[in-house]
Design an enzyme around this catalytic site. Structure first.
Site, short mmCIF file in Angstrom:
data_model
loop_
_atom_site.label_atom_id
_atom_site.label_comp_id
_atom_site.label_asym_id
_atom_site.label_seq_id
_atom_site.Cartn_x
_atom_site.Cartn_y
_atom_site.Cartn_z
N GLU A 262 2.78 -7.69 -0.34
CA GLU A 262 2.40 -6.61 -1.11
C GLU A 262 2.10 -5.36 -0.32
O GLU A 262 1.89 -5.02 0.29
CB GLU A 262 0.95 -8.11 0.01
CG GLU A 262 -1.07 -7.35 -0.40
CD GLU A 262 -1.08 -6.37 0.67
OE1 GLU A 262 -1.14 -5.16 -0.42
OE2 GLU A 262 -1.35 -7.02 1.96
N CYS A 301 -4.92 -0.89 0.29
CA CYS A 301 -3.98 -1.53 -1.24
C CYS A 301 -4.67 -1.78 -1.94
O CYS A 301 -4.26 -2.49 -2.92
CB CYS A 301 -2.69 -2.72 -0.74
SG CYS A 301 -3.71 -4.16 0.23
#
Length: 688
Positions: A262, A301
């Site tokens: 990720e 993120c």
């Protein structure tokens, strides 16, 4: 001279370890003051032994537990952390997190544990094998079938985590791996390792951790992937470049190690063409944008990096964002009263953010909110001024005249930074979203369902998650930047191509799906779920007279037959009000391609079946709480007869109650032995 802080210990092989020689240990600095708060070093740590400990001791201790037992431990972990979460809030302040930031990280991580503790007991069996889908018949006589099952991987789940979420990032990975029965070794990021270490220490001191189930290494781990092998798994969160480097390792490319990542993602948020100034959607959009700029100082993120708005609305948006920042945002040391946005995690990170902002400016970005100099901040003592020793950056909003400028879609400043890009048509808005190259999340503020549908259909392939914000859900929305354990977190392309969370999906990522072929008896023995054609025990004591202590898979009731008459059908229709023509009008029913004429109600047959198989006296069966997978296969006409077989299919004791669930396989047949209906009956049955 200030004494150097202690080296953070690592927790390996069920004990705390520190290097015998801490020369060269890396200093962890307070994000606001620059003062050293800890040092990290793993020099001399026997990494191979730690991994072997997980594969042997950890696998054994977790393998002895069922999914439900592991789920209850996750709940207990969450309760232990909740009782001491103030310690984690305090530790987070040194990493630049405000109380609100720490709440996102700490309580978000605890919430993931609670969620998986609940889902594990509700959605998984109290067993060690997950049955995937219905059996597949592979022979005409039923003697040979196939069944997909999931079993846990035999290795260790390795976490390599980013600095921005030292608690949530660890726990959202630990929860599904632990529930699957896979031990974990964690490598936390150095700038916030002190927070991760404190969290692990709380779990260790709780006494709840099974042996070998969790290890944490504070410090560099060169050669980590050299020690991994088939059956192991790596879950990485961080930069795309580091992910690509790790993915290219031989253990991943040819050694069978699973790898999921990720990574940094240039997420977009779209303002719909209907969401003009003064509309609820515009206000919600501005509020969300400022939250995403300032929460965790933009170090998420999932933060908004591209602000995609209708052409002509840029100035109104800029004015609204500037006003809200002036009203709501106070930059400073998280320990100071009234501070709402802290520093970046380190001076190194601050320098990198400003370097990337410089690239955006060089590419044509104009700074329209904020500035590139050192901001005036509130210090811990309440005074205000420039804190050159801290890692502070003011919220920054840039504007690009050309929305298609490549840098706007490829350069990420991982901090409180976003760029405004304008579109002239819905198609262009979707195109701009796609230019990010794959994102974790895109949001859209619109009350126009047609625009929302078109945007979703055009953008979904480029996103792991899409959030639609409007006046109806703005108050209850979890927010653009907040993944939830129930839904997948990850994204295609630049976002890493991986997938985390998503409820039980994440548990299955730590397991292997295998097709098992064999006889019904073999499949029943392996899965713990009765398969048609497997041995069944009929006669003797009625299964409803048996508690969980004596009930066995395959215990069966085979009923007598009962004849259906036209009077029965009409009485049921009159009593229930279900006078559908197939039951009441011979001519109309005969014209239907599915019926030979008037037929019995399906629910009449199910009701009669209950009367045929039930033992009515009080006993271990406490309640019927539902039917699943009901299918009507063959019509029943007046004059036909039905009978039912009821077989104990799956037995699931509850760990915390004096009863459990029993799933029964119910099959109704007619006088020609044709299947009339199949379904599962769900009951609650006492343990004793």
């Amino acid at each position: 001279m200030t004494e150097s802080p202690a080296v953070l210990p690592s927790y390996v092989r069920d004990g705390w370890w520190t290097p015998s020689d801490d020369t060269g240990a890396t200093a962890v600095l307070d994000a606001s003051t620059g003062e050293p708060v800890a040092r990290v070093s793993a020099t001399g740590l026997d990494l191979a032994a730690a991994l072997d400990h997980a594969r042997t001791v950890g696998q054994t201790s977790l393998g002895a537990l069922t999914f439900h037992q592991r789920a209850l431990l996750l709940k207990a972990f969450a309760q232990a952390l909740t009782a001491r979460k103030q310690e984690l809030y305090d530790a987070s302040a040194s990493a630049g997190a405000t109380r609100a930031d720490a709440w996102i990280d700490v309580d978000g991580g605890i919430g993931a544990l609670f969620t998986y503790g609940s889902k594990g007991r509700r959605e998984l069996p109290n067993a060690q094998v997950v049955v995937d889908g219905p059996p597949e018949p592979l022979s005409t006589d039923g003697s040979f079938s196939g069944q997909h099952v999931y079993t846990r991987l035999p290795g260790v789940a390795v976490q390599i985590n980013a600095f921005n979420f030292p608690v949530w990032g660890l726990l959202e990975k630990l929860a599904p791996s632990f529930l699957a029965g896979m031990p974990t070794l964690v490598k936390p990021a150095t700038p916030t390792a002190q927070v991760a270490e404190r969290m692990v220490r709380i779990l260790v001191e709780s006494g709840l951790l099974p042996d070998g189930s969790l290890q944490v290494v504070c410090g560099a781990v060169p050669g980590l992937l050299d020690h991994l092998r088939l059956g192991d798994l790596v879950a990485f969160t961080g930069s795309a470049s580091t992910a690509e480097h790790l993915r290219s390792h031989a253990s991943v490319q040819t050694g069978g190690v699973r790898f999921t990542s990720e990574t940094d993602s240039i997420n977009a948020s779209v303002l719909g063409p209907d969401a003009g100034p003064g509309s609820p959607e515009f206000d919600a959009y501005v509020k969300q944008l400022v939250v995403e700029l300032t929460a965790k100082a933009g170090q998420k993120c999932t933060a908004i990096r591209r602000v995609i708005v209708p052409a002509g609305s840029e100035e109104a948006l800029i004015d609204a964002v500037r006003a809200r920042i002036a009203e709501r945002v106070v930059v400073g040391d998280p320990r100071a009263e009234g501070v709402t946005m802290g520093p970046l995690a380190s001076r190194t990170q601050r320098d990198e953010v400003l370097r990337q902002v410089g690239r955006l400016v060089e590419a044509g970005g104009e700074v329209v909110v904020g500035g590139l100099g050192d901001p005036v901040v509130r210090r811990a003592d309440g005074s205000e001024g420039v804190a050159a020793e801290g890692a502070f950056v003011a919220p920054l909003l840039l504007r690009f005249a050309d929305a298609h400028t490549p840098a706007a879609h490829t350069v990420e400043a991982f901090g409180p930074v976003a760029s405004i890009l304008s579109y002239t048509s819905p198609a262009e808005a979707a195109e701009l979203v796609a230019r990010g190259g794959g994102s974790l999340v895109t949001s859209a503020a619109t009350h126009d369902t047609a625009f929302a549908r078109d945007l979703v259909l055009a953008s979904a392939a480029y996103n792991g998650r899409i959030l639609l914000l409007d006046r109806d859900d703005a108050r209850s929305s979890t927010g653009h930047g907040s993944p939830v354990p129930h839904l997948v977190h990850g994204g295609p392309g630049r976002a890493g191509g991986g997938e985390e969370l998503g409820g039980i999906r994440a548990v299955l990522h730590h397991m292997q799906r295998t097709a098992i072929q064999g006889s019904p008896d073999m499949l029943t023995a392996i899965t713990g779920v009765w398969h048609e054609g497997a041995a069944a025990t009929a006669g003797g004591e009625h299964p409803f007279r048996k508690s969980l202590a004596t009930l066995r898979i395959g215990d069966q009731v085979a009923s007598a037959s009962r004849r259906v008459t036209l009077d029965d059908i009409e009485a049921f229709a009159t009593f229930t009000g279900d006078t559908f023509y197939a039951h009441m009008d011979e001519e109309a029913a005969a014209a239907n391609p599915f019926f030979p004429g008037r037929v019995a109600h399906g629910y009449l047959l199910v009701s009669w079946a209950a009367g045929l198989f039930v033992d009515p006296a009080p006993g271990p069966v406490l309640a019927n709480y539902g039917l699943e997978d009901l299918r009507f296969l063959t019509p029943v006409s007046p004059g036909d007869s039905i009978r039912v077989t009821l077989t104990a299919k799956q037995i699931t004791p509850r760990e915390t109650d004096e009863y459990g669930e029993v799933r029964w396989d119910a099959r109704i047949r007619n006088q020609h032995d044709e299947l009339v209906a199949t379904y599962d009956v769900l009951t609650l049955v006492a343990k004793e």
